[in-house]
Write an enzyme that holds these catalytic residues in place. Structure first.
Site, PDB file in Angstrom:
ATOM      1  N   GLU A   1       0.696  -1.219   0.019  1.00  0.00           N
ATOM      2  CA  GLU A   1       0.119   0.091   0.189  1.00  0.00           C
ATOM      3  C   GLU A   1       1.030   1.152  -0.283  1.00  0.00           C
ATOM      4  O   GLU A   1       0.423   2.284  -0.350  1.00  0.00           O
ATOM      5  CB  GLU A   1      -0.871   0.228   0.849  1.00  0.00           C
TER       6      GLU A   1
ATOM      7  N   GLU B   1       1.923   2.146  -3.822  1.00  0.00           N
ATOM      8  CA  GLU B   1       1.020   2.222  -4.554  1.00  0.00           C
ATOM      9  C   GLU B   1       0.629   4.098  -3.996  1.00  0.00           C
ATOM     10  O   GLU B   1       1.145   4.272  -5.217  1.00  0.00           O
ATOM     11  CB  GLU B   1       0.021   1.429  -3.899  1.00  0.00           C
TER      12      GLU B   1
ATOM     13  N   CYS C   1      -8.099  -2.168   4.387  1.00  0.00           N
ATOM     14  CA  CYS C   1      -8.481  -3.263   5.093  1.00  0.00           C
ATOM     15  C   CYS C   1      -9.867  -3.182   5.671  1.00  0.00           C
ATOM     16  O   CYS C   1      -9.991  -4.058   6.104  1.00  0.00           O
ATOM     17  CB  CYS C   1      -7.273  -2.107   6.444  1.00  0.00           C
TER      18      CYS C   1
ATOM     19  N   SER D   1      -7.325   1.986  -2.792  1.00  0.00           N
ATOM     20  CA  SER D   1      -6.484   1.114  -2.875  1.00  0.00           C
ATOM     21  C   SER D   1      -6.629  -0.471  -3.158  1.00  0.00           C
ATOM     22  O   SER D   1      -7.721  -1.294  -2.550  1.00  0.00           O
ATOM     23  CB  SER D   1      -5.470   0.975  -1.438  1.00  0.00           C
TER      24      SER D   1
ATOM     25  N   LYS E   1     -15.486  -9.175   8.862  1.00  0.00           N
ATOM     26  CA  LYS E   1     -14.571 -10.439   8.120  1.00  0.00           C
ATOM     27  C   LYS E   1     -15.399 -11.718   7.661  1.00  0.00           C
ATOM     28  O   LYS E   1     -14.581 -12.469   6.371  1.00  0.00           O
ATOM     29  CB  LYS E   1     -13.318 -10.875   8.915  1.00  0.00           C
TER      30      LYS E   1
ATOM     31  N   GLU F   1     -16.050 -10.730   4.282  1.00  0.00           N
ATOM     32  CA  GLU F   1     -15.231 -10.836   3.519  1.00  0.00           C
ATOM     33  C   GLU F   1     -14.849 -12.208   2.897  1.00  0.00           C
ATOM     34  O   GLU F   1     -13.464 -12.159   1.912  1.00  0.00           O
ATOM     35  CB  GLU F   1     -14.117  -9.893   3.940  1.00  0.00           C
TER      36      GLU F   1
ATOM     37  N   GLU G   1     -13.479 -13.342  -5.157  1.00  0.00           N
ATOM     38  CA  GLU G   1     -12.517 -12.841  -5.612  1.00  0.00           C
ATOM     39  C   GLU G   1     -11.396 -13.447  -5.260  1.00  0.00           C
ATOM     40  O   GLU G   1      -9.991 -13.220  -5.015  1.00  0.00           O
ATOM     41  CB  GLU G   1     -12.850 -11.691  -5.744  1.00  0.00           C
TER      42      GLU G   1
ATOM     43  N   CYS H   1     -10.171  -1.317  15.180  1.00  0.00           N
ATOM     44  CA  CYS H   1     -10.825  -2.790  15.338  1.00  0.00           C
ATOM     45  C   CYS H   1     -10.635  -3.043  16.461  1.00  0.00           C
ATOM     46  O   CYS H   1     -11.554  -4.099  17.453  1.00  0.00           O
ATOM     47  CB  CYS H   1      -9.487  -3.398  14.726  1.00  0.00           C
TER      48      CYS H   1
END
Length: 464
Positions: free
Chosen positions: A162, A165, A182, A202, A241, A244, A249, A386
């Site tokens: 990141e 990037e 994230c 990102s 999560k 996710e 993908e 978190c």
């Protein structure tokens, strides 16, 4: 595409107090006061804040209710859970994990997010913010995981990718501002509410998914195990999560990167179920090399942590000089929006930290108008990052909640300050990973394994 709902409200238990609606950052809770509420799954970002705040429950002996054992089974929880059954809850996966752990034919790996080691001990009666990475690793080993890895290691990898990037985008002036990617609840909201701005995120996968991809490639090579034989579990403070890891993908070489996600509370229930005396466990290490991390990796668990870790590394990659101060107080804080300007050589980097998803829409509007002044924006859906995630230990009193969040954040920063290596790019095992396997940040291998594309979810999806 379809997916199973993860956040639920039990109509038998809901009193219609609408406390859940008050904390929902995307107005996904629907219903009249005094009547059971429902969730708009399309709008819901699965952050679990409604689960955290819900106080509605009924006595176990109420005749109109299904039995407690039936409800626990429906919720995917273990029979040993002794807390009240609250109206708002998240689907559990601990029964599935327990079954896999009992299978000697599976090679079982586990990773733990930064926020787990500062909250897990609360489930065993220890004070808020008690820091227990060694006991956590020991408990996981006694649960019969074959490898105890760490999401903190993958957080260091995330900074390498990141940070590189971001530097590329700033130098080219393209697709700015760049948002962090994230937090899966934030990503789902962007996909639903602002799909036209997804190129500003990102392309990095989250640390959890990067870790999952590396465990089934680099880790598989080190252990001489076929990727298909590895069962990968992630312990997360975040209910989203679970969503996710199920995204289509998120796969590598035909295998899901992370097979199952369990929350802090689910891990605690499994430790208790197996009769493990957590408090008296010895301190044990994570397995190398995919369990070694820098201080920068450990601060991902608090609001501003991703930003601080990125600046620590970005400063040195751009200037080729040591950053003057590793403690970047200007990005540390609480719920809301914080902004700063950081001088990095000749570059004046303008940054923003958004703590709490309800604050992000104003920022998105400015991006859409082309008037957003920032280069880099961190977004975390939960109010203080978190450490305040929907899967963390449940706290019923607001004063309790604030004390816990502050203690957990302090423990995270203390853990960072005690690390010998505090910058991601100086982690020896990260250096070795790139030398032996990935090549270079943003290279072909890392792009294939560690980066992703996002999905326009503005059209309502089917629920399975």
């Amino acid at each position: 595409m379809s997916y199973d709902p993860i956040i639920h409200i039990d109509e038998q238990l809901c009193t219609g107090c609408r406390r859940c609606a008050a904390v929902c950052p995307v107005d996904a809770i629907i219903g009249e006061p005094g009547h059971p509420q429902t969730i708009d799954a399309h709008r819901c970002v699965v952050c679990g804040q409604c689960v955290q705040i819900c106080t509605a429950y009924a006595a176990d002996n109420e005749s109109t209710l299904a039995s407690r054992a039936v409800k626990l089974q429906e919720r995917g929880q273990l029979p040993n859970v002794h807390e009240p059954l609250f109206a708002a809850y998240s689907s559990g996966d601990i029964q599935k994990v327990k079954a896999v752990l009992a299978d000697p034919k599976r090679f079982k790996v586990v990773q733990c997010a930064p926020a787990i080691r500062v909250s897990l001990a609360e489930e065993f009666g220890l004070p808020f913010g008690t820091l227990t990475p060694g006991k956590m690793a020991a408990a996981l080993r006694r649960l019969k995981f074959d490898r105890i890895y760490d999401t903190n290691f993958a957080a260091d990898v995330t900074i390498m990718e990141e940070g590189s990037e971001l530097i590329g985008r700033v130098m080219s002036g393209e697709r700015l501002p760049m948002f962090t990617s994230c937090c899966p609840a934030w990503v789902k909201h962007a996909e639903t509410a602002a799909p036209e701005l997804l190129n500003h995120l990102s392309s990095c996968k989250s640390p959890m998914q990067m870790g999952g991809a590396l465990f089934k490639t680099y880790g598989a090579e080190l252990d001489g195990i076929a990727p298909a034989d590895i069962f990968s579990v992630a312990v997360m403070p975040c209910t989203c999560k679970k969503f996710e890891c199920s995204r289509e993908e998120m796969n590598v070489e035909g295998c899901r990167e992370v097979d199952l996600v369990i929350t802090t509370r689910e891990l605690a229930s499994l430790i208790k179920d197996q009769g493990i005396d957590f408090i008296h466990l010895p301190e044990e290490p994570f397995d190398s090399p995919l369990g070694k991390y820098s201080g920068a990796g450990s601060i991902f668990g608090v609001t501003g942590g991703v930003m601080e870790a990125a600046i620590r590394t970005g400063y040195e990659l751009i200037t080729h000089e040591q950053i003057p101060n590793l403690q970047l107080d200007f990005v540390r804080g609480e719920e809301g929006i914080r902004t700063a300007e950081v001088q990095i050589g000749d570059l004046e980097l303008k940054v923003a930290v958004v703590a709490g998803l309800k604050y992000v829409d104003a920022v998105l509007a400015k991006v859409g108008e082309g008037t957003c002044p920032y280069h880099f924006i961190e977004v975390m859906a939960c109010p203080e990052g978190c450490v305040s995630g929907g899967g963390q230990p449940k706290l019923l009193l607001e004063t309790q909640r604030k004390c816990a969040y502050q203690a957990r954040k302090s423990a995270v920063y203390r853990h960072d300050s005690h690390q010998k290596v505090r910058k991601s790019h100086e982690n020896p095992d990260i250096i070795k990973l790139y030398k032996d396997f990935l090549g270079e940040p943003l290279g072909d291998t890392s792009h294939h394994l560690l980066h992703t594309k996002f999905v326009d979810r503005s059209v309502k999806e089917e629920m399975s």
